[in-house]
Design a protein around this motif. Structure first.
Motif, PDB file in Angstrom:
ATOM      1  N   CYS A   1       0.839  -1.201   0.000  1.00 10.74           N
ATOM      2  CA  CYS A   1       0.000   0.000   0.000  1.00 10.74           C
ATOM      3  C   CYS A   1       0.879   1.258   0.000  1.00 10.74           C
ATOM      4  O   CYS A   1       0.624   2.203  -0.739  1.00 10.74           O
ATOM      5  CB  CYS A   1      -0.923  -0.018   1.215  1.00 10.74           C
ATOM      6  SG  CYS A   1      -1.916   1.472   1.411  1.00 10.74           S
ATOM      7  N   LEU A   2       1.910   1.258   0.843  1.00 10.48           N
ATOM      8  CA  LEU A   2       2.842   2.385   0.867  1.00 10.48           C
ATOM      9  C   LEU A   2       3.531   2.552  -0.480  1.00 10.48           C
ATOM     10  O   LEU A   2       3.681   3.672  -0.985  1.00 10.48           O
ATOM     11  CB  LEU A   2       3.889   2.160   1.959  1.00 10.48           C
ATOM     12  CG  LEU A   2       3.411   2.240   3.404  1.00 10.48           C
ATOM     13  CD1 LEU A   2       4.453   1.637   4.340  1.00 10.48           C
ATOM     14  CD2 LEU A   2       3.110   3.681   3.802  1.00 10.48           C
ATOM     15  N   GLN A   3       3.945   1.436  -1.068  1.00  9.97           N
ATOM     16  CA  GLN A   3       4.640   1.475  -2.350  1.00  9.97           C
ATOM     17  C   GLN A   3       3.756   2.069  -3.444  1.00  9.97           C
ATOM     18  O   GLN A   3       4.254   2.706  -4.385  1.00  9.97           O
ATOM     19  CB  GLN A   3       5.080   0.065  -2.741  1.00  9.97           C
ATOM     20  CG  GLN A   3       5.953  -0.013  -3.973  1.00  9.97           C
ATOM     21  CD  GLN A   3       7.310   0.652  -3.780  1.00  9.97           C
ATOM     22  OE1 GLN A   3       7.817   0.715  -2.668  1.00  9.97           O
ATOM     23  NE2 GLN A   3       7.879   1.159  -4.855  1.00  9.97           N
ATOM     24  N   SER A   4       2.451   1.899  -3.290  1.00  5.42           N
ATOM     25  CA  SER A   4       1.494   2.414  -4.271  1.00  5.42           C
ATOM     26  C   SER A   4       1.103   3.866  -3.999  1.00  5.42           C
ATOM     27  O   SER A   4       0.224   4.403  -4.679  1.00  5.42           O
ATOM     28  CB  SER A   4       0.240   1.543  -4.291  1.00  5.42           C
ATOM     29  OG  SER A   4       0.561   0.202  -4.640  1.00  5.42           O
ATOM     30  N   GLY A   5       1.723   4.475  -2.986  1.00  4.47           N
ATOM     31  CA  GLY A   5       1.440   5.882  -2.695  1.00  4.47           C
ATOM     32  C   GLY A   5       0.406   6.107  -1.615  1.00  4.47           C
ATOM     33  O   GLY A   5      -0.014   7.244  -1.390  1.00  4.47           O
ATOM     34  N   GLY A   6      -0.017   5.042  -0.922  1.00  2.00           N
ATOM     35  CA  GLY A   6      -1.030   5.192   0.118  1.00  2.00           C
ATOM     36  C   GLY A   6      -0.440   5.580   1.460  1.00  2.00           C
ATOM     37  O   GLY A   6       0.760   5.439   1.708  1.00  2.00           O
ATOM     38  N   LEU A   7      -1.300   6.082   2.331  1.00  2.00           N
ATOM     39  CA  LEU A   7      -0.951   6.355   3.717  1.00  2.00           C
ATOM     40  C   LEU A   7      -1.398   5.172   4.570  1.00  2.00           C
ATOM     41  O   LEU A   7      -2.456   4.594   4.320  1.00  2.00           O
ATOM     42  CB  LEU A   7      -1.639   7.626   4.223  1.00  2.00           C
ATOM     43  CG  LEU A   7      -1.397   8.923   3.453  1.00  2.00           C
ATOM     44  CD1 LEU A   7      -2.154  10.063   4.124  1.00  2.00           C
ATOM     45  CD2 LEU A   7       0.083   9.227   3.350  1.00  2.00           C
ATOM     46  N   VAL A   8      -0.614   4.842   5.580  1.00  2.00           N
ATOM     47  CA  VAL A   8      -0.938   3.716   6.454  1.00  2.00           C
ATOM     48  C   VAL A   8      -0.976   4.187   7.903  1.00  2.00           C
ATOM     49  O   VAL A   8      -0.030   4.827   8.382  1.00  2.00           O
ATOM     50  CB  VAL A   8       0.090   2.575   6.306  1.00  2.00           C
ATOM     51  CG1 VAL A   8      -0.160   1.485   7.340  1.00  2.00           C
ATOM     52  CG2 VAL A   8       0.027   1.986   4.902  1.00  2.00           C
ATOM     53  N   ALA A   9      -2.078   3.905   8.603  1.00  2.00           N
ATOM     54  CA  ALA A   9      -2.174   4.159  10.040  1.00  2.00           C
ATOM     55  C   ALA A   9      -1.699   2.917  10.768  1.00  2.00           C
ATOM     56  O   ALA A   9      -2.115   1.802  10.443  1.00  2.00           O
ATOM     57  CB  ALA A   9      -3.616   4.487  10.433  1.00  2.00           C
ATOM     58  N   LEU A  10      -0.824   3.111  11.761  1.00  2.00           N
ATOM     59  CA  LEU A  10      -0.234   1.963  12.433  1.00  2.00           C
ATOM     60  C   LEU A  10       0.048   2.284  13.898  1.00  2.00           C
ATOM     61  O   LEU A  10       0.264   3.443  14.261  1.00  2.00           O
ATOM     62  CB  LEU A  10       1.067   1.551  11.748  1.00  2.00           C
ATOM     63  CG  LEU A  10       2.278   2.467  11.896  1.00  2.00           C
ATOM     64  CD1 LEU A  10       3.567   1.682  11.641  1.00  2.00           C
ATOM     65  CD2 LEU A  10       2.201   3.657  10.949  1.00  2.00           C
ATOM     66  N   PRO A  11       0.031   1.241  14.752  1.00  2.00           N
ATOM     67  CA  PRO A  11       0.343   1.458  16.160  1.00  2.00           C
ATOM     68  C   PRO A  11       1.846   1.604  16.364  1.00  2.00           C
ATOM     69  O   PRO A  11       2.641   0.995  15.650  1.00  2.00           O
ATOM     70  CB  PRO A  11      -0.177   0.185  16.832  1.00  2.00           C
ATOM     71  CG  PRO A  11      -0.052  -0.868  15.773  1.00  2.00           C
ATOM     72  CD  PRO A  11      -0.306  -0.169  14.469  1.00  2.00           C
ATOM     73  N   THR A  12       2.224   2.422  17.347  1.00  2.00           N
ATOM     74  CA  THR A  12       3.620   2.532  17.740  1.00  2.00           C
ATOM     75  C   THR A  12       3.690   2.365  19.255  1.00  2.00           C
ATOM     76  O   THR A  12       2.672   2.124  19.906  1.00  2.00           O
ATOM     77  CB  THR A  12       4.232   3.887  17.346  1.00  2.00           C
ATOM     78  OG1 THR A  12       3.743   4.902  18.225  1.00  2.00           O
ATOM     79  CG2 THR A  12       3.886   4.248  15.903  1.00  2.00           C
ATOM     80  N   ASP A  13       4.876   2.538  19.820  1.00  2.00           N
ATOM     81  CA  ASP A  13       5.008   2.425  21.266  1.00  2.00           C
ATOM     82  C   ASP A  13       4.646   3.718  21.982  1.00  2.00           C
ATOM     83  O   ASP A  13       4.816   3.818  23.189  1.00  2.00           O
ATOM     84  CB  ASP A  13       6.422   1.984  21.657  1.00  2.00           C
ATOM     85  CG  ASP A  13       7.496   2.791  20.949  1.00  2.00           C
ATOM     86  OD1 ASP A  13       7.159   3.559  20.026  1.00  2.00           O
ATOM     87  OD2 ASP A  13       8.672   2.652  21.308  1.00  2.00           O
ATOM     88  N   SER A  14       4.113   4.695  21.262  1.00  2.00           N
ATOM     89  CA  SER A  14       3.560   5.889  21.901  1.00  2.00           C
ATOM     90  C   SER A  14       2.071   5.956  21.609  1.00  2.00           C
ATOM     91  O   SER A  14       1.247   5.813  22.494  1.00  2.00           O
ATOM     92  CB  SER A  14       4.295   7.150  21.423  1.00  2.00           C
ATOM     93  OG  SER A  14       4.286   7.239  20.011  1.00  2.00           O
ATOM     94  N   SER A  15       1.698   6.167  20.358  1.00  2.00           N
ATOM     95  CA  SER A  15       0.283   6.190  19.978  1.00  2.00           C
ATOM     96  C   SER A  15       0.184   5.780  18.518  1.00  2.00           C
ATOM     97  O   SER A  15       1.189   5.436  17.901  1.00  2.00           O
ATOM     98  CB  SER A  15      -0.298   7.593  20.182  1.00  2.00           C
ATOM     99  OG  SER A  15       0.382   8.528  19.359  1.00  2.00           O
ATOM    100  N   TYR A  16      -1.024   5.806  17.958  1.00  2.00           N
ATOM    101  CA  TYR A  16      -1.158   5.523  16.533  1.00  2.00           C
ATOM    102  C   TYR A  16      -0.516   6.653  15.733  1.00  2.00           C
ATOM    103  O   TYR A  16      -0.570   7.823  16.115  1.00  2.00           O
ATOM    104  CB  TYR A  16      -2.622   5.362  16.130  1.00  2.00           C
ATOM    105  CG  TYR A  16      -3.063   3.916  16.098  1.00  2.00           C
ATOM    106  CD1 TYR A  16      -3.088   3.192  14.918  1.00  2.00           C
ATOM    107  CD2 TYR A  16      -3.414   3.266  17.277  1.00  2.00           C
ATOM    108  CE1 TYR A  16      -3.473   1.854  14.889  1.00  2.00           C
ATOM    109  CE2 TYR A  16      -3.805   1.934  17.270  1.00  2.00           C
ATOM    110  CZ  TYR A  16      -3.827   1.236  16.073  1.00  2.00           C
ATOM    111  OH  TYR A  16      -4.191  -0.084  16.068  1.00  2.00           O
ATOM    112  N   ALA A  17       0.095   6.283  14.622  1.00  2.00           N
ATOM    113  CA  ALA A  17       0.724   7.246  13.727  1.00  2.00           C
ATOM    114  C   ALA A  17       0.222   6.982  12.319  1.00  2.00           C
ATOM    115  O   ALA A  17      -0.385   5.939  12.042  1.00  2.00           O
ATOM    116  CB  ALA A  17       2.246   7.115  13.780  1.00  2.00           C
TER     117      ALA A  17
END
Length: 209
Positions: A23-39
């Motif tokens: 998805c990223l390679q196709s130019g999309g944005l990805v919401a993902l969890p991190t060790d602080s908050s979602y990014a």
């Protein structure tokens, strides 16, 4: 419509992380969890995706975006780091910290701060985030997923999908994570300066606020 990828928080399924990387390679944005908050993240070399990321958050070009890196070696490719800075980075990473550093020429000018030529950089400690970076094969630009005009980050993947399903390419659901942004430390001056206290405790690094 954003893809919704439910992954294990500690042992994320590689096939699903590969879908997110595609998805990223196709130019999309990805919401993902991190060790602080979602990014929300995008490819570093994708100008249109970076512009879309700023629009989603309502950010101007003077707001530091954060470069998500896999390890300290990768940081050294995109930021100038002296010995004292390296020791601090080594003590803090991986973890919920963002460090403001002088960007190298490997960082596109549109991503770094327009006047200071600096960049926010971090090595996250969340297995899902690290797994996506591994599948992407390169650092990602990111920012905390705080809705425009609000102050608190989002933490529920279903809510994120419902709110941004037409702006995101994918949402990675690994359950709730912290509801706190990273602690931001500026390393460009003579001494480290804590700009924002978040999930990381500055006293653990011998810093005062």
């Amino acid at each position: 419509m954003a893809q919704f990828l439910s992954v294990h928080p500690q042992n994320p399924q590689v096939r699903l992380l590969k879908q997110a990387a595609q998805c990223l390679q196709s130019g999309g944005l990805v919401a993902l969890p991190t060790d602080s908050s979602y990014a929300v993240a995008a490819r570093l070399d994708d100008k249109q995706a970076a512009d879309a990321l700023r629009r989603l958050r309502g950010l101007d070009e003077r707001h530091h975006l954060t470069l998500l890196c896999r390890d300290l070696a990768e940081i050294g490719h995109f930021a100038r780091v002296d010995n004292a800075q390296y020791r601090l980075l080594k003590a803090a990473t991986p973890g919920p910290w963002t460090f403001i550093l002088e960007a190298t020429r490997e960082v596109p000018r549109r991503v770094s701060h327009p006047s200071r030529k600096t960049i926010g950089i971090r090595v996250p400690g969340h297995p899902v985030c690290l797994g996506l970076l591994e599948q992407a094969g390169a650092p990602l630009i990111s920012t905390t997923l705080i809705p425009d005009g609000e102050t608190d980050p989002l933490n529920d993947a279903e809510l994120i999908r419902a709110r941004y399903e037409h702006q995101l390419g994918a949402v990675i659901d690994a359950g709730p994570c912290r509801l706190s942004p990273t602690t931001v430390i500026d390393l460009t001056g003579d001494t480290p300066q804590v700009l924002r206290v978040g999930a990381g405790d500055p006293s653990e690094l011998g810093l005062v606020t």
